[in-house]
Design a protein around this motif. Sequence first.
Motif, PDB file in Angstrom:
ATOM      1  N   ARG A  94      59.621  92.818 -23.436  1.00 32.66           N
ATOM      2  CA  ARG A  94      60.497  93.995 -23.435  1.00 32.66           C
ATOM      3  C   ARG A  94      60.905  94.375 -22.014  1.00 32.66           C
ATOM      4  N   GLU A  95      59.942  94.392 -21.108  1.00 35.00           N
ATOM      5  CA  GLU A  95      60.230  94.739 -19.716  1.00 35.00           C
ATOM      6  C   GLU A  95      61.142  93.703 -19.063  1.00 35.00           C
ATOM      7  N   LYS A  96      60.940  92.430 -19.377  1.00 33.84           N
ATOM      8  CA  LYS A  96      61.808  91.389 -18.830  1.00 33.84           C
ATOM      9  C   LYS A  96      63.230  91.550 -19.347  1.00 33.84           C
ATOM     10  N   LEU A  97      63.363  91.933 -20.603  1.00 33.70           N
ATOM     11  CA  LEU A  97      64.691  92.140 -21.174  1.00 33.70           C
ATOM     12  C   LEU A  97      65.407  93.299 -20.478  1.00 33.70           C
ATOM     13  N   ILE A  98      64.697  94.398 -20.257  1.00 41.48           N
ATOM     14  CA  ILE A  98      65.277  95.543 -19.548  1.00 41.48           C
ATOM     15  C   ILE A  98      65.684  95.130 -18.136  1.00 41.48           C
ATOM     16  N   HIS A  99      64.826  94.402 -17.468  1.00 42.56           N
ATOM     17  CA  HIS A  99      65.092  93.909 -16.111  1.00 42.56           C
ATOM     18  C   HIS A  99      66.321  93.000 -16.097  1.00 42.56           C
ATOM     19  N   ASP A 100      66.351  92.041 -17.002  1.00 47.26           N
ATOM     20  CA  ASP A 100      67.465  91.090 -17.048  1.00 47.26           C
ATOM     21  C   ASP A 100      68.784  91.770 -17.403  1.00 47.26           C
ATOM     22  N   MET A 101      68.751  92.750 -18.287  1.00 50.43           N
ATOM     23  CA  MET A 101      69.970  93.481 -18.640  1.00 50.43           C
ATOM     24  C   MET A 101      70.485  94.265 -17.434  1.00 50.43           C
ATOM     25  N   ALA A 102      69.581  94.846 -16.664  1.00 52.31           N
ATOM     26  CA  ALA A 102      69.996  95.588 -15.464  1.00 52.31           C
ATOM     27  C   ALA A 102      70.633  94.651 -14.446  1.00 52.31           C
ATOM     28  N   LEU A 103      70.068  93.462 -14.291  1.00 56.02           N
ATOM     29  CA  LEU A 103      70.654  92.504 -13.361  1.00 56.02           C
ATOM     30  C   LEU A 103      72.008  92.007 -13.856  1.00 56.02           C
ATOM     31  N   ALA A 104      72.142  91.830 -15.156  1.00 60.91           N
ATOM     32  CA  ALA A 104      73.434  91.419 -15.712  1.00 60.91           C
ATOM     33  C   ALA A 104      74.472  92.511 -15.502  1.00 60.91           C
ATOM     34  N   ASP A 105      74.070  93.763 -15.670  1.00 59.97           N
ATOM     35  CA  ASP A 105      74.990  94.886 -15.443  1.00 59.97           C
ATOM     36  C   ASP A 105      75.419  94.958 -13.974  1.00 59.97           C
ATOM     37  N   ALA A 106      74.560  94.495 -13.087  1.00 54.92           N
ATOM     38  CA  ALA A 106      74.838  94.573 -11.648  1.00 54.92           C
ATOM     39  C   ALA A 106      75.494  93.305 -11.108  1.00 54.92           C
ATOM     40  N   ALA A 107      75.965  92.446 -11.977  1.00 48.70           N
ATOM     41  CA  ALA A 107      76.559  91.177 -11.532  1.00 48.70           C
ATOM     42  C   ALA A 107      77.718  91.388 -10.567  1.00 48.70           C
ATOM     43  N   SER A 108      78.425  92.489 -10.701  1.00 45.18           N
ATOM     44  CA  SER A 108      79.579  92.728  -9.830  1.00 45.18           C
ATOM     45  C   SER A 108      79.182  93.054  -8.386  1.00 45.18           C
ATOM     46  N   ILE A 109      77.931  93.460  -8.158  1.00 43.28           N
ATOM     47  CA  ILE A 109      77.510  93.808  -6.796  1.00 43.28           C
ATOM     48  C   ILE A 109      76.527  92.817  -6.195  1.00 43.28           C
ATOM     49  N   LEU A 110      75.968  91.927  -7.014  1.00 43.84           N
ATOM     50  CA  LEU A 110      74.954  90.990  -6.531  1.00 43.84           C
ATOM     51  C   LEU A 110      75.509  89.584  -6.393  1.00 43.84           C
ATOM     52  N   THR A 111      74.953  88.852  -5.442  1.00 48.49           N
ATOM     53  CA  THR A 111      75.314  87.437  -5.335  1.00 48.49           C
ATOM     54  C   THR A 111      74.662  86.701  -6.491  1.00 48.49           C
ATOM     55  N   ASP A 112      75.217  85.544  -6.827  1.00 51.07           N
ATOM     56  CA  ASP A 112      74.710  84.840  -7.996  1.00 51.07           C
ATOM     57  C   ASP A 112      73.559  83.891  -7.697  1.00 51.07           C
ATOM     58  N   GLY A 113      73.242  83.667  -6.464  1.00 51.07           N
ATOM     59  CA  GLY A 113      72.096  82.838  -6.121  1.00 51.07           C
ATOM     60  C   GLY A 113      72.385  81.358  -6.107  1.00 51.07           C
ATOM     61  N   GLY A 114      73.609  80.944  -6.307  1.00 51.35           N
ATOM     62  CA  GLY A 114      73.956  79.535  -6.250  1.00 51.35           C
ATOM     63  C   GLY A 114      74.148  78.916  -7.620  1.00 51.35           C
ATOM     64  N   PHE A 115      74.347  77.631  -7.624  1.00 46.66           N
ATOM     65  CA  PHE A 115      74.640  76.905  -8.847  1.00 46.66           C
ATOM     66  C   PHE A 115      73.604  75.814  -9.018  1.00 46.66           C
ATOM     67  N   TYR A 116      73.147  75.654 -10.237  1.00 48.60           N
ATOM     68  CA  TYR A 116      72.156  74.621 -10.529  1.00 48.60           C
ATOM     69  C   TYR A 116      72.552  73.970 -11.838  1.00 48.60           C
ATOM     70  N   CYS A 117      72.556  72.669 -11.835  1.00 52.08           N
ATOM     71  CA  CYS A 117      72.877  71.946 -13.057  1.00 52.08           C
ATOM     72  C   CYS A 117      71.879  70.820 -13.222  1.00 52.08           C
ATOM     73  N   CYS A 118      71.277  70.788 -14.359  1.00 50.39           N
ATOM     74  CA  CYS A 118      70.353  69.718 -14.670  1.00 50.39           C
ATOM     75  C   CYS A 118      70.716  69.218 -16.054  1.00 50.39           C
ATOM     76  N   GLY A 119      71.279  68.069 -16.113  1.00 51.71           N
ATOM     77  CA  GLY A 119      71.689  67.563 -17.417  1.00 51.71           C
ATOM     78  C   GLY A 119      71.623  66.059 -17.458  1.00 51.71           C
TER      79      GLY A 119
END
Length: 121
Positions: A94-119
């Motif tokens: 539950r706490e991780k979900l709240i945390h992740d939702m807050a970070l998703a809401d803040a996407a417009s102000i935060l950097t994305d941390g780069g790109f990673y692809c593993c396929g």
Amino acid sequence: MITANDVLAVLRSNYDTESYQESDLLPCCENGLSWVKARLRKGVKDTDPMIVQTAAAVARFRFFLVTLSQSENHDSYRVGDVSVSSDRTKALEREKLIHDMALADAASILTDGGFYCCGYC
């Protein structure tokens, strides 16, 4: 300029923290604010209200992790005919979900941390 005390005020008003002392919460507020500031996009004003909201969510999650390991947080206990149990795994989810939702809401102000692809091709 947003301070850790501003984050603490938002944490107190938005989350259930009445039973905790300011001295317990403030280090997590400072940490949450530092985390957000280190990841701000260029051009974001340091007075943007999303900064303090996101920092409070990060502080809440970090404080939860601190309290999760405390010995007085029992998984279950019984008093007379009443037994109470808690599931730490569900609480963490539950706490991780709240945390992740807050970070998703803040996407417009935060950097994305780069790109990673593993396929596999």
